[in-house]
Design an enzyme around this catalytic site. Structure first.
Site, PDB file in Angstrom:
ATOM      1  N   ILE A  14       0.866  -1.230  -0.068  1.00 16.07           N
ATOM      2  CA  ILE A  14       0.015  -0.055   0.117  1.00 16.07           C
ATOM      3  C   ILE A  14       0.867   1.346  -0.094  1.00 16.07           C
ATOM      4  O   ILE A  14       0.686   2.238  -0.890  1.00 16.07           O
ATOM      5  CB  ILE A  14      -0.941   0.011   1.200  1.00 16.07           C
ATOM      6  N   ASP A  35      11.540   3.083   5.169  1.00 10.67           N
ATOM      7  CA  ASP A  35      11.373   1.609   5.415  1.00 10.67           C
ATOM      8  C   ASP A  35      12.468   0.642   5.824  1.00 10.67           C
ATOM      9  O   ASP A  35      13.640   1.278   5.281  1.00 10.67           O
ATOM     10  CB  ASP A  35      10.780   1.190   3.851  1.00 10.67           C
ATOM     11  N   ILE A  62      11.831   1.434  12.414  1.00 13.92           N
ATOM     12  CA  ILE A  62      11.041   2.278  13.145  1.00 13.92           C
ATOM     13  C   ILE A  62      11.283   1.628  14.847  1.00 13.92           C
ATOM     14  O   ILE A  62      10.882   2.660  15.527  1.00 13.92           O
ATOM     15  CB  ILE A  62       9.231   2.039  12.970  1.00 13.92           C
ATOM     16  N   THR A 132      -6.415  -0.918  10.327  1.00 12.09           N
ATOM     17  CA  THR A 132      -7.100  -2.084   9.705  1.00 12.09           C
ATOM     18  C   THR A 132      -8.452  -2.158  10.201  1.00 12.09           C
ATOM     19  O   THR A 132      -8.508  -2.010  11.297  1.00 12.09           O
ATOM     20  CB  THR A 132      -6.262  -3.370   9.535  1.00 12.09           C
ATOM     21  N   ASP A 133      -9.419  -2.658   9.127  1.00 18.09           N
ATOM     22  CA  ASP A 133     -10.810  -2.913  10.001  1.00 18.09           C
ATOM     23  C   ASP A 133     -10.646  -4.173  10.799  1.00 18.09           C
ATOM     24  O   ASP A 133     -11.771  -4.596  11.562  1.00 18.09           O
ATOM     25  CB  ASP A 133     -12.028  -3.100   9.017  1.00 18.09           C
ATOM     26  N   GLU A 134      -9.513  -5.026  10.812  1.00 22.05           N
ATOM     27  CA  GLU A 134      -9.500  -6.161  11.670  1.00 22.05           C
ATOM     28  C   GLU A 134      -9.435  -6.164  13.005  1.00 22.05           C
ATOM     29  O   GLU A 134      -9.738  -6.675  13.853  1.00 22.05           O
ATOM     30  CB  GLU A 134      -8.327  -7.183  10.935  1.00 22.05           C
ATOM     31  N   TYR A 157      -2.042 -10.415  14.807  1.00 20.54           N
ATOM     32  CA  TYR A 157      -1.916  -9.157  13.872  1.00 20.54           C
ATOM     33  C   TYR A 157      -2.908  -8.124  14.495  1.00 20.54           C
ATOM     34  O   TYR A 157      -2.612  -6.935  14.772  1.00 20.54           O
ATOM     35  CB  TYR A 157      -2.349  -9.636  12.624  1.00 20.54           C
ATOM     36  N   SER A 160      -2.183  -6.636  17.657  1.00 20.79           N
ATOM     37  CA  SER A 160      -1.091  -5.364  17.671  1.00 20.79           C
ATOM     38  C   SER A 160      -1.512  -4.031  16.804  1.00 20.79           C
ATOM     39  O   SER A 160      -0.962  -2.861  17.395  1.00 20.79           O
ATOM     40  CB  SER A 160       0.083  -5.991  16.828  1.00 20.79           C
ATOM     41  N   LYS A 161      -2.345  -4.313  15.883  1.00 19.76           N
ATOM     42  CA  LYS A 161      -2.854  -2.886  15.024  1.00 19.76           C
ATOM     43  C   LYS A 161      -3.864  -2.288  16.295  1.00 19.76           C
ATOM     44  O   LYS A 161      -3.727  -0.966  16.259  1.00 19.76           O
ATOM     45  CB  LYS A 161      -3.501  -3.237  13.784  1.00 19.76           C
ATOM     46  N   ARG A 221     -14.559 -11.211   2.997  1.00 21.41           N
ATOM     47  CA  ARG A 221     -13.972  -9.991   3.212  1.00 21.41           C
ATOM     48  C   ARG A 221     -14.417  -9.206   2.322  1.00 21.41           C
ATOM     49  O   ARG A 221     -15.065  -9.246   1.267  1.00 21.41           O
ATOM     50  CB  ARG A 221     -12.426 -10.382   2.847  1.00 21.41           C
ATOM     51  N   HIS A 291      -9.640 -18.288  12.769  1.00 23.91           N
ATOM     52  CA  HIS A 291     -10.218 -17.607  11.527  1.00 23.91           C
ATOM     53  C   HIS A 291     -11.375 -16.534  11.505  1.00 23.91           C
ATOM     54  O   HIS A 291     -12.372 -17.229  11.997  1.00 23.91           O
ATOM     55  CB  HIS A 291     -10.475 -18.800  10.307  1.00 23.91           C
ATOM     56  N   TYR A 348       2.437 -24.239   4.168  1.00 20.09           N
ATOM     57  CA  TYR A 348       1.446 -24.803   3.366  1.00 20.09           C
ATOM     58  C   TYR A 348       1.662 -26.529   3.163  1.00 20.09           C
ATOM     59  O   TYR A 348       0.784 -27.219   3.066  1.00 20.09           O
ATOM     60  CB  TYR A 348       1.321 -24.475   1.632  1.00 20.09           C
TER      61      TYR A 348
HETATM   62  P1  NAD Z   1       3.253  -4.807   3.636  1.00 19.71           P
HETATM   63  O1  NAD Z   1       3.722  -5.902   4.346  1.00 19.71           O
HETATM   64  O2  NAD Z   1       3.159  -4.816   2.171  1.00 19.71           O
HETATM   65  O3  NAD Z   1       4.459  -3.691   3.730  1.00 19.71           O
HETATM   66  C1  NAD Z   1       4.944  -3.107   5.016  1.00 19.71           C
HETATM   67  C2  NAD Z   1       6.079  -2.509   4.743  1.00 19.71           C
HETATM   68  O4  NAD Z   1       6.499  -1.926   6.048  1.00 19.71           O
HETATM   69  C3  NAD Z   1       7.249  -3.063   3.876  1.00 19.71           C
HETATM   70  O5  NAD Z   1       7.748  -2.188   2.959  1.00 19.71           O
HETATM   71  C4  NAD Z   1       8.239  -3.549   5.325  1.00 19.71           C
HETATM   72  O6  NAD Z   1       9.654  -3.471   4.763  1.00 19.71           O
HETATM   73  C5  NAD Z   1       7.751  -2.188   5.909  1.00 19.71           C
HETATM   74  N1  NAD Z   1       8.358  -2.462   7.371  1.00 19.71           N
HETATM   75  C6  NAD Z   1       7.895  -3.660   8.109  1.00 19.71           C
HETATM   76  N2  NAD Z   1       8.499  -3.529   9.388  1.00 19.71           N
HETATM   77  C7  NAD Z   1       9.159  -2.317   9.682  1.00 19.71           C
HETATM   78  C8  NAD Z   1       9.813  -1.552  10.499  1.00 19.71           C
HETATM   79  N3  NAD Z   1      10.171  -2.219  11.686  1.00 19.71           N
HETATM   80  N4  NAD Z   1      10.475  -0.449  10.213  1.00 19.71           N
HETATM   81  C9  NAD Z   1      10.207   0.091   9.073  1.00 19.71           C
HETATM   82  N5  NAD Z   1       9.692  -0.275   7.957  1.00 19.71           N
HETATM   83  C10 NAD Z   1       9.064  -1.566   8.208  1.00 19.71           C
HETATM   84  O7  NAD Z   1       2.166  -4.044   4.175  1.00 19.71           O
HETATM   85  P2  NAD Z   1       0.700  -3.452   3.647  1.00 19.71           P
HETATM   86  O8  NAD Z   1      -0.186  -4.414   3.069  1.00 19.71           O
HETATM   87  O9  NAD Z   1       1.176  -2.267   2.623  1.00 19.71           O
HETATM   88  O10 NAD Z   1       0.098  -2.543   4.653  1.00 19.71           O
HETATM   89  C11 NAD Z   1       0.566  -1.257   5.001  1.00 19.71           C
HETATM   90  C12 NAD Z   1      -0.146  -0.746   6.161  1.00 19.71           C
HETATM   91  O11 NAD Z   1      -1.633  -0.757   5.911  1.00 19.71           O
HETATM   92  C13 NAD Z   1      -0.033  -1.614   7.722  1.00 19.71           C
HETATM   93  O12 NAD Z   1       0.084  -0.739   8.605  1.00 19.71           O
HETATM   94  C14 NAD Z   1      -1.514  -2.515   7.448  1.00 19.71           C
HETATM   95  O13 NAD Z   1      -1.673  -2.926   8.745  1.00 19.71           O
HETATM   96  C15 NAD Z   1      -2.364  -1.581   6.835  1.00 19.71           C
HETATM   97  N6  NAD Z   1      -3.601  -2.178   6.192  1.00 19.71           N
HETATM   98  C16 NAD Z   1      -3.197  -3.246   5.039  1.00 19.71           C
HETATM   99  C17 NAD Z   1      -4.293  -3.579   4.530  1.00 19.71           C
HETATM  100  C18 NAD Z   1      -4.252  -4.656   3.545  1.00 19.71           C
HETATM  101  O14 NAD Z   1      -5.190  -5.297   2.911  1.00 19.71           O
HETATM  102  N7  NAD Z   1      -3.175  -5.165   2.987  1.00 19.71           N
HETATM  103  C19 NAD Z   1      -5.669  -3.318   4.714  1.00 19.71           C
HETATM  104  C20 NAD Z   1      -5.835  -2.300   5.912  1.00 19.71           C
HETATM  105  C21 NAD Z   1      -4.765  -1.771   6.378  1.00 19.71           C
HETATM  106  P1  TYD Z   2      -5.446 -12.460   3.578  1.00 18.58           P
HETATM  107  O1  TYD Z   2      -5.118 -12.204   2.264  1.00 18.58           O
HETATM  108  O2  TYD Z   2      -4.406 -13.488   4.452  1.00 18.58           O
HETATM  109  O3  TYD Z   2      -5.848 -11.514   4.353  1.00 18.58           O
HETATM  110  P2  TYD Z   2      -6.293 -11.379   5.983  1.00 18.58           P
HETATM  111  O4  TYD Z   2      -6.293 -12.498   6.575  1.00 18.58           O
HETATM  112  O5  TYD Z   2      -5.980 -10.273   6.363  1.00 18.58           O
HETATM  113  O6  TYD Z   2      -7.982 -11.149   5.511  1.00 18.58           O
HETATM  114  O7  TYD Z   2      -6.584 -13.610   3.629  1.00 18.58           O
HETATM  115  C1  TYD Z   2      -7.771 -13.331   3.019  1.00 18.58           C
HETATM  116  C2  TYD Z   2      -8.897 -14.644   3.353  1.00 18.58           C
HETATM  117  O8  TYD Z   2      -8.447 -15.641   2.527  1.00 18.58           O
HETATM  118  C3  TYD Z   2      -8.687 -14.980   4.707  1.00 18.58           C
HETATM  119  O9  TYD Z   2     -10.057 -15.324   5.018  1.00 18.58           O
HETATM  120  C4  TYD Z   2      -7.881 -16.197   4.798  1.00 18.58           C
HETATM  121  C5  TYD Z   2      -8.132 -16.702   3.433  1.00 18.58           C
HETATM  122  N1  TYD Z   2      -6.696 -17.531   2.807  1.00 18.58           N
HETATM  123  C6  TYD Z   2      -7.165 -18.699   2.311  1.00 18.58           C
HETATM  124  O10 TYD Z   2      -8.195 -19.378   2.160  1.00 18.58           O
HETATM  125  N2  TYD Z   2      -5.844 -19.385   1.686  1.00 18.58           N
HETATM  126  C7  TYD Z   2      -4.720 -18.551   1.859  1.00 18.58           C
HETATM  127  O11 TYD Z   2      -3.599 -19.101   1.237  1.00 18.58           O
HETATM  128  C8  TYD Z   2      -4.467 -17.285   1.963  1.00 18.58           C
HETATM  129  C9  TYD Z   2      -3.492 -16.747   2.223  1.00 18.58           C
HETATM  130  C10 TYD Z   2      -5.690 -16.829   2.946  1.00 18.58           C
END
Ligand code: NAD
Ligand code: TYD
Length: 350
Positions: A14, A35, A62, A132-134, A157, A160-161, A221, A291, A348
């Site tokens: 993101i 980063d 960080i 996150t919405d989680e 996860y 922690s968020k 989701r 889950h 897996y």
């Molecule tokens: P990502 O795992 O793809 O990227 C995380 C980035 O943070 C990476 O570039 C990593 O190198 C960096 N990072 C990790 N630990 C670090 C540290 N200790 N110091 C500095 N940099 C560090 O994550 P993402 O999916 O891009 O998510 C970004 C943010 O958005 C997160 O805070 C996540 O909780 C939030 N978010 C993600 C989703 C989603 O669907 N992916 C949805 C809602 C919110």
């Molecule tokens: P994921 O992409 O890991 O996001 P989140 O757990 O943060 O929602 O998973 C999306 C959904 O897909 C979640 O319900 C778990 C499921 N999932 C599988 O069924 N198989 C997989 O291999 C993975 C990674 C996720």
């Protein structure tokens, strides 16, 4: 006013889209990407902006107090958009402490660095925490997550968020820091790390590998195209009210199994395979521990107050995403060799 914005986690999925949007849309701002380049961070995601005069990269963790202090001073940071995090639920189940270290300790460390650097005029600066919405837990009886929904995190996860969200609010309440938080649903799109459901399935379909569906695939989701999340972050950063929380979502709920089937159908078309070929790869595997059943966001507040809404329909976004992955095989090959393969086999094949 000219700004020098520290965006953390900018090499991740993101973050890289947020950086690109800000660098291109706001040439008068200085954008500093901080980063640590963990397994999820990849500077290749930033090719489009790496030569831009208003963009700088700083490799730092960080958790490193001295490094943060130096970066705030060096770039006279005026605002923070904090995305750096450990982000994968499955990894949080095997290594919760890594999530506490980055998501909780790292966030508090960053809050401290900002508070210290801005201490003479705290109210002139914004600390924006991307969450996150989680944090709201799992929906079992219908309904939607609202900004007022009580926190009820269920995975390491999300715990922690949730904790980091609480710290951000505590710093606003206790020290008068200007903060804003947004809680977004599941993102998908280009640069998505292939440990998450959608890119993992695209990658496996391409390579004729099993598609691991946890449990019965009935978990739900709400999915949002990543560039729409980046647009929402831009909107909240510039127009969000201080101290507020904004839920961001796609109004787009899907059962996992239906998404996997959609990906199979689209990939069959694109790869010239007979209809139904890729579906045969679907493999039901052991469910994820604890889950969460369903996430669903009510994004009315950001829509009504700030005028943001998703720009893409899901099927359009999925087309763009699949096309991107098919056109960027090198990116995927580099990411999925080495450490990824080790993670994959352990997760897996056990
Ligand atoms: P990502 O795992 O793809 O990227 C995380 C980035 O943070 C990476 O570039 C990593 O190198 C960096 N990072 C990790 N630990 C670090 C540290 N200790 N110091 C500095 N940099 C560090 O994550 P993402 O999916 O891009 O998510 C970004 C943010 O958005 C997160 O805070 C996540 O909780 C939030 N978010 C993600 C989703 C989603 O669907 N992916 C949805 C809602 C919110
Ligand atoms: P994921 O992409 O890991 O996001 P989140 O757990 O943060 O929602 O998973 C999306 C959904 O897909 C979640 O319900 C778990 C499921 N999932 C599988 O069924 N198989 C997989 O291999 C993975 C990674 C996720």
């Amino acid at each position: 006013m000219s700004k020098s914005i520290l965006i953390t986690g900018g090499a991740g999925f993101i973050g890289s889209h947020v950086i690109q949007l800000f660098v291109e849309k706001y040439p008068a701002y200085t954008i500093v990407n901080l980063d640590a380049l963990t397994y999820a961070g990849n500077l290749e995601n930033l090719k489009a902006v790496e030569g831009a005069s208003n963009y700088t990269f700083e490799k730092a963790d960080i958790q490193d107090e001295a490094a943060l202090k130096a970066i705030f001073e060096k770039h006279s940071i005026t605002d923070v958009i904090h995305l750096a995090a450990e982000s994968h639920v499955d990894r949080s189940i095997t290594d919760p402490l890594a999530f506490v270290k980055t998501n909780v300790f790292g966030t508090v460390n960053l809050l401290n660095a900002a508070k210290e650097f801005w201490k003479d005029n705290l109210s002139d600066h914004l600390f924006y925490h991307v969450s996150t919405d989680e944090v709201y837990g799992s929906l079992h009886d219908g309904g939607f997550f609202l900004e007022t929904t009580a926190y009820d995190p269920q995975s390491p996860y999300s715990a922690s968020k949730a904790s980091s969200d609480h710290f951000v609010r505590a710093y606003a309440n206790t020290y008068g820091m200007k903060t804003v938080i947004s809680n977004c649903s599941n993102n998908y799109g280009p640069n998505h790390f292939p440990e998450k459901l959608i890119p993992l399935c695209i990658h496996n379909i391409k390579n004729n590998k099993p598609l691991p569906v946890y449990g019965k695939g009935e978990n739900v989701r709400d999915w949002l195209f990543v560039k729409d999340h980046a647009r929402a972050i831009d909107t909240v950063f510039h127009q969000g009210r201080t101290g507020e929380t904004y839920n961001i979502g796609g109004f787009n709920e899907w059962k996992n199994i239906d998404i996997v089937k959609l990906l199979c159908a689209k990939m069959d078309e694109k790869l010239g395979r007979d209809a139904g070929t890729s579906e045969k790869l679907i493999t039901y595997v052991k469910d994820r521990a604890g889950h969460d059943l369903r996430y669903a966001i009510d994004a009315t507040k950001i829509q009504k107050e700030l005028g943001w809404e998703p720009s893409l329909q899901f099927e359009e976004g999925i087309e763009i995403t699949i096309d991107w992955f098919l056109a960027n095989q090198d990116w995927l090959d580099r990411i999925t060799s080495g450490a990824y393969q080790e993670y994959y086999d352990k997760h897996y094949n056990n």
